[in-house]
Design an enzyme around this catalytic site. Structure first.
Site, PDB file in Angstrom:
ATOM      1  N   LYS A 184       0.984  -1.205   0.039  1.00  0.00           N
ATOM      2  CA  LYS A 184      -0.006  -0.102   0.152  1.00  0.00           C
ATOM      3  C   LYS A 184       1.024   1.182  -0.007  1.00  0.00           C
ATOM      4  CE  LYS A 184      -2.208   3.164   1.797  1.00  0.00           C
ATOM      5  NZ  LYS A 184      -2.022   4.554   1.629  1.00  0.00           N
ATOM      6  N   GLU A 259       9.253   1.754  10.474  1.00  0.00           N
ATOM      7  CA  GLU A 259      10.482   2.874  10.342  1.00  0.00           C
ATOM      8  C   GLU A 259       9.726   4.093  10.251  1.00  0.00           C
ATOM      9  OE1 GLU A 259      13.494   2.509   9.769  1.00  0.00           O
ATOM     10  OE2 GLU A 259      13.748   0.277   9.513  1.00  0.00           O
ATOM     11  N   CYS A 293      13.334  11.371   6.494  1.00  0.00           N
ATOM     12  CA  CYS A 293      13.077  10.939   8.001  1.00  0.00           C
ATOM     13  C   CYS A 293      14.622  11.040   8.552  1.00  0.00           C
ATOM     14  CB  CYS A 293      12.878   9.346   7.989  1.00  0.00           C
ATOM     15  SG  CYS A 293      13.947   8.293   7.049  1.00  0.00           S
ATOM     16  N   GLU A 394       8.863  16.815  14.359  1.00  0.00           N
ATOM     17  CA  GLU A 394       9.550  16.493  13.040  1.00  0.00           C
ATOM     18  C   GLU A 394       8.357  17.589  12.094  1.00  0.00           C
ATOM     19  OE1 GLU A 394       8.529  12.755  11.078  1.00  0.00           O
ATOM     20  OE2 GLU A 394      10.402  12.892  10.383  1.00  0.00           O
TER      21      GLU A 394
HETATM   22  P1  NDP Z   1       2.142   8.660   7.220  1.00  0.00           P
HETATM   23  O1  NDP Z   1       2.406   8.374   8.601  1.00  0.00           O
HETATM   24  O2  NDP Z   1       1.175   9.902   7.106  1.00  0.00           O
HETATM   25  O3  NDP Z   1       1.858   7.778   6.143  1.00  0.00           O
HETATM   26  C1  NDP Z   1       2.770   6.637   5.797  1.00  0.00           C
HETATM   27  C2  NDP Z   1       1.670   5.501   5.071  1.00  0.00           C
HETATM   28  O4  NDP Z   1       0.655   5.044   6.116  1.00  0.00           O
HETATM   29  C3  NDP Z   1       0.972   6.116   4.051  1.00  0.00           C
HETATM   30  O5  NDP Z   1       1.158   5.018   2.909  1.00  0.00           O
HETATM   31  C4  NDP Z   1      -0.494   6.461   4.469  1.00  0.00           C
HETATM   32  O6  NDP Z   1      -1.392   6.571   3.664  1.00  0.00           O
HETATM   33  C5  NDP Z   1      -0.573   5.349   5.450  1.00  0.00           C
HETATM   34  N1  NDP Z   1      -1.562   5.311   6.441  1.00  0.00           N
HETATM   35  C6  NDP Z   1      -2.071   6.490   7.057  1.00  0.00           C
HETATM   36  N2  NDP Z   1      -2.936   6.329   8.123  1.00  0.00           N
HETATM   37  C7  NDP Z   1      -3.005   4.939   8.211  1.00  0.00           C
HETATM   38  C8  NDP Z   1      -3.624   4.208   8.887  1.00  0.00           C
HETATM   39  N3  NDP Z   1      -4.690   4.590   9.610  1.00  0.00           N
HETATM   40  N4  NDP Z   1      -3.598   2.753   8.863  1.00  0.00           N
HETATM   41  C9  NDP Z   1      -2.647   2.227   7.962  1.00  0.00           C
HETATM   42  N5  NDP Z   1      -1.933   3.186   7.107  1.00  0.00           N
HETATM   43  C10 NDP Z   1      -2.111   4.420   7.166  1.00  0.00           C
HETATM   44  O7  NDP Z   1       3.437   9.293   6.768  1.00  0.00           O
HETATM   45  P2  NDP Z   1       3.997  10.158   5.319  1.00  0.00           P
HETATM   46  O8  NDP Z   1       3.477   9.451   4.058  1.00  0.00           O
HETATM   47  O9  NDP Z   1       3.411  11.447   5.604  1.00  0.00           O
HETATM   48  O10 NDP Z   1       5.655  10.017   5.659  1.00  0.00           O
HETATM   49  C11 NDP Z   1       6.118  11.009   6.355  1.00  0.00           C
HETATM   50  C12 NDP Z   1       6.885  10.382   7.433  1.00  0.00           C
HETATM   51  O11 NDP Z   1       7.535   9.050   7.280  1.00  0.00           O
HETATM   52  C13 NDP Z   1       7.817  11.160   8.283  1.00  0.00           C
HETATM   53  O12 NDP Z   1       7.376  11.146   9.456  1.00  0.00           O
HETATM   54  C14 NDP Z   1       9.034  10.368   8.101  1.00  0.00           C
HETATM   55  O13 NDP Z   1       9.804  10.618   9.217  1.00  0.00           O
HETATM   56  C15 NDP Z   1       8.513   9.110   7.865  1.00  0.00           C
HETATM   57  N6  NDP Z   1       9.641   8.190   7.331  1.00  0.00           N
HETATM   58  C16 NDP Z   1      10.455   7.341   7.811  1.00  0.00           C
HETATM   59  C17 NDP Z   1      11.543   6.666   7.319  1.00  0.00           C
HETATM   60  C18 NDP Z   1      12.058   5.581   7.756  1.00  0.00           C
HETATM   61  O14 NDP Z   1      12.970   4.781   7.170  1.00  0.00           O
HETATM   62  N7  NDP Z   1      12.413   5.500   9.149  1.00  0.00           N
HETATM   63  C19 NDP Z   1      11.547   7.006   5.710  1.00  0.00           C
HETATM   64  C20 NDP Z   1      10.949   7.864   5.185  1.00  0.00           C
HETATM   65  C21 NDP Z   1       9.786   8.635   5.906  1.00  0.00           C
HETATM   66  P3  NDP Z   1      -1.763   7.984   3.021  1.00  0.00           P
HETATM   67  O15 NDP Z   1      -0.644   8.255   2.283  1.00  0.00           O
HETATM   68  O16 NDP Z   1      -3.087   7.753   1.954  1.00  0.00           O
HETATM   69  O17 NDP Z   1      -2.162   8.511   4.277  1.00  0.00           O
END
Ligand code: NDP
Length: 501
Positions: A184, A259, A293, A394
Site C-alpha cells: 500500500k 520505520e 526521515c 518533526e
Molecule cells: P504517514 O504516517 O502519514 O503515512 C505513511 C503511510 O501510512 C501512507 O501510505 C499512509 O497512507 C498510510 N496510513 C496513514 N494512516 C494509516 C492508517 N490509519 N492505517 C494504515 N496506514 C495508514 O507518513 P507520510 O507518508 O506523511 O511520510 C512521512 C513520514 O514518514 C515522516 O514522519 C518520516 O520521517 C517518515 N519516514 C520514515 C522513514 C524511515 O525509514 N524511518 C523513511 C521515510 C519517511 P496515505 O498516504 O493515504 O495517508
C-alpha cells in the site's frame, strides 16, 4: 509495463492483483498531484476493504500453494537477480515518475532508482544462505535442529518521500525469505510503485507473489494493517501512524516493523573540518527539501565556532537554486503536498513566536518563475533552545534549528533529549571523541564526518519513537522469518508421560 488509459488530462494507473491490472471494485479514484505545478496529473484506484481482501487472498494463495511455494531458495534468488537487471534498465523512467509524483529532485530520485537494484541483488544472493543449526543437546537421544521459515503474507505500507527505495528495503528481504506481499503506497505518490511491480511479472515472479492496493491510509491502509490473513506489517511513515499500525496488528498478534520519523541531531565540534561539516549540514536538511526521515534538523554547534559555521551555512543555503525538480541543476524543489506546505509554514510561525531568530528564509519564495508549486524557502533559525517546538517536532521540510553548546557532555545531553532516535551526525577531527559520542548517541544510525549515507549492506532503523526493527543488511532478513525447532527422538522410550521430557 502498465498500459495507461487517459481520462481527460489525467493518466489512470491500476493495481496489480494476482497478475491482473484492476481498478477499485467500486471504480473510485484518487487524483495524484504534481507538486511543481500544483495540479493533478494522474489517478490511482481508491481501494476499500473489499479490494484489500482480494489482494490479501491472492497473496495468501500464492504463499500456500502454487509455483512460489515450490521454488528453492536458489531459484528465488535468481528471480531477484533477474529483477535487478530490469530495474537498472528502467531506472531513469521510474525516477522521472517519482519526481513528477512527489516533486523531489530528479538528482535524488534518479540516484535512488539506480541504486534500488542492489537491494535485490544483495538479498537475492542471501536467499540460499539462511541456515538453521543442529543444536548441541543436553538430551543425548534427541536430534534437534532449527529452520528459518517465511511468515506468510507481508503487508508493506510506505511513505511518499522515497516510494521505491522504502519499498525495496522491505520487499527484497521479504521475497528472499519466501514471503508474498501486498503493498500500500502513499496516496500522494503511488504511481512509481504501480509501474515498478510490472517488472516482477517481466522477471517471471509467479502470479500473486506481489500485489498492490492504493488508497487512503485510514481506509485501504487500515484494512490491510488489521487483516487477519496478514502475518506481518512492514511500515514506513510517521510515528503516530506507526502507533496505529501497531494497535491494528495487536488483536491478531502480527509481526510489525516500523520505520518512523526523527528529529536528528547533527553535532559540529570545534575540532571539525568546518567546510565539510557545513556541507554535511546542508545535505542533512536542505537535500530533498528536508523531506527525509533522517533530516539533520537540529544542528548543534560548539559556541567557539558557532558564528563561522552559521555564516558559511547561510552563504550556501541562500544561493541554493529553487525550481523545477525535473531539471538536474535544481537544488531545492517543492514540498510534496499542499497540507505539508501549510504545516511547514505553521511551524515556522511557531518558531518565530517562541523567540527563535530567523536568519534565513522563513516563508514562501516570491519568484514568479516558481509558479503554483508548493515551495518553501530554505529556512534557518538560530538561538534555538531544545525545548522549543521547532526543536522537538518533526517538520519534514527545509527548516533548520541551530542550537549552541559549550561542552561535549552538553552536546550529548541535548542530542539525546528527544523522543526520537533515528540518526545522528558527529563532526570532529578527534577519533576518541568520535567513538565516545557515537557510543553515547541514542539513535539507530550514527554518521561521523558524513551524513545521509545508506546502503543495502547496513542495518537501518530507529531507537525510541523512531521505530522497531531494522531494514537492510543481513540481519534484516530475519525480520521476515520465524524459527522452527524440530525435535527427533532417536531412542523410543516409555518414560513417564506425565513429566516434562
Ligand atoms: P504517514 O504516517 O502519514 O503515512 C505513511 C503511510 O501510512 C501512507 O501510505 C499512509 O497512507 C498510510 N496510513 C496513514 N494512516 C494509516 C492508517 N490509519 N492505517 C494504515 N496506514 C495508514 O507518513 P507520510 O507518508 O506523511 O511520510 C512521512 C513520514 O514518514 C515522516 O514522519 C518520516 O520521517 C517518515 N519516514 C520514515 C522513514 C524511515 O525509514 N524511518 C523513511 C521515510 C519517511 P496515505 O498516504 O493515504 O495517508
Amino acid at each position: 509495463m502498465e498500459t495507461d488509459t487517459t481520462k481527460g488530462k489525467l493518466v489512470d494507473y491500476r493495481n496489480l492483483v494476482n497478475a491482473r491490472r484492476v481498478a477499485a471494485g467500486d471504480d473510485r479514484w484518487i487524483d495524484s498531484y504534481d507538486p511543481y505545478r500544483g495540479e493533478p496529473w494522474a489517478r490511482v484506484p481508491r481501494c476499500t476493504s473489499a479490494d484489500v481482501d482480494a489482494a490479501v487472498a491472492a497473496a495468501k494463495a500464492a504463499f500456500r500453494s502454487g509455483p512460489w511455494r515450490g521454488l528453492t531458495p536458489t531459484d528465488r534468488g535468481k528471480l531477484l537477480v533477474r529483477l535487478a537487471g530490469l530495474i537498472e534498465a528502467n531506472a531513469e523512467r521510474l525516477g522521472q515518475l517519482e519526481t513528477r509524483d512527489n516533486g523531489k529532485l530528479i538528482a535524488e530520485m534518479g540516484a535512488q532508482t539506480r541504486y534500488l537494484a542492489e537491494w535485490y541483488r544483495y538479498f537475492g544472493g542471501l536467499a540460499d544462505k539462511i541456515e538453521g543449526s543442529v543444536l548441541p543437546m543436553d538430551k543425548p537421544s534427541n536430534f534437534t535442529f532449527t529452520r528459518h521459515e517465511a511468515l506468510g503474507v507481508v503487508a508493506m505500507i510506505t511513505a511518499w518521500n522515497s516510494p521505491l527505495l522504502l519499498l525495496s528495503w522491505k520487499l527484497a528481504a521479504a521475497l528472499a525469505a519466501g514471503n508474498t506481499a501486498v503493498i500500500k503506497p502513499s496516496e500522494h505518490a503511488s504511481v512509481s510503485t504501480l509501474e515498478f511491480v510490472a517488472l516482477f511479472e517481466e522477471a517471471g515472479f509467479p502470479p500473486g507473489v506481489v500485489n498492490t492496493v492504493t488508497g487512503f491510509g485510514p481506509e485501504a491502509g487500515s484494512a490491510l494493517a488489521s487483516h487477519p490473513d496478514v502475518a506481518k506489517v512492514a511500515f514506513t511513515g510517521g510515528d503516530f501512524t506507526g502507533q496505529k499500525i501497531y494497535e491494528a496488528g495487536a488483536p491478531t498478534l502480527k509481526h510489525v516493523s516500523l520505520e518512523l520519523g526523527g528529529k536528528s541531531p547533527n553535532i559540529v565540534f570545534d575540532d571539525a573540518n568546518l567546510d565539510a561539516a557545513v556541507a554535511g549540514a546542508v545535505s542533512g536538511i536542505f537535500a530533498a527539501t528536508g523531506q527525509t526521515c533522517i533530516a539533520g534538523s537540529r544542528l548543534l554547534v560548539q559556541r567557539t565556532v558557532h558564528d563561522r559555521v552559521l555564516d558559511k551555512l547561510i552563504a550556501i543555503a541562500a544561493t541554493a537554486k529553487m525550481g523545477n525538480p525535473a531539471e538536474s541543476t535544481t537544488q531545492i524543489g517543492p514540498v510534496t503536498t499542499r497540507a505539508q506546505h501549510a504545516r511547514i509554514l505553521e511551524m515556522i510561525a511557531a518558531a518565530k513566536a517562541e523567540g527563535a531568530r530567523c536568519v534565513l528564509g522563513g516563508g514562501v519564495p516570491s519568484d514568479p518563475a516558481l509558479g503554483a508549486g508548493w515551495f518553501v524557502q530554505p529556512t534557518i533559525f538560530s538561538g534555538v533552545v531544545n525545548t522549543m517546538r521547532v526543536a522537538r517536532e518533526e517538520i519534514f521540510g527545509p527548516v533548520l534549528s541551530v542550537i549552541a553548546f559549550d561542552t561535549e557532555e552538553e552536546a550529548i545531553a541535548i542530542a539525546n533529549d528527544s523522543v526520537y532516535g533515528l540518526a545522528s551526525g558527529i563532526w570532529t577531527g578527534d577519533i576518541g571523541r568520535a567513538l565516545r559520542v557515537s557510543s553515547a548517541m541514542e539513535s539507530g544510525t550514527v554518521w561521523v564526518n558524513t551524513y545521509r549515507a545508506v546502503s543495502f549492506m547496513a542495518p537501518f532503523g530507529g531507537y525510541k519513537r523512531s521505530g522497531i526493527g531494522r531494514e537492510s543488511g543481513q540481519e534484516s532478513i530475519y525480520e521476515f522469518l520465524q524459527t522452527k525447532t524440530v525435535w527427533i527422538e532417536t531412542n523410543l522410550s516409555t518414560a513417564n508421560p506425565f513429566a516434562l521430557r
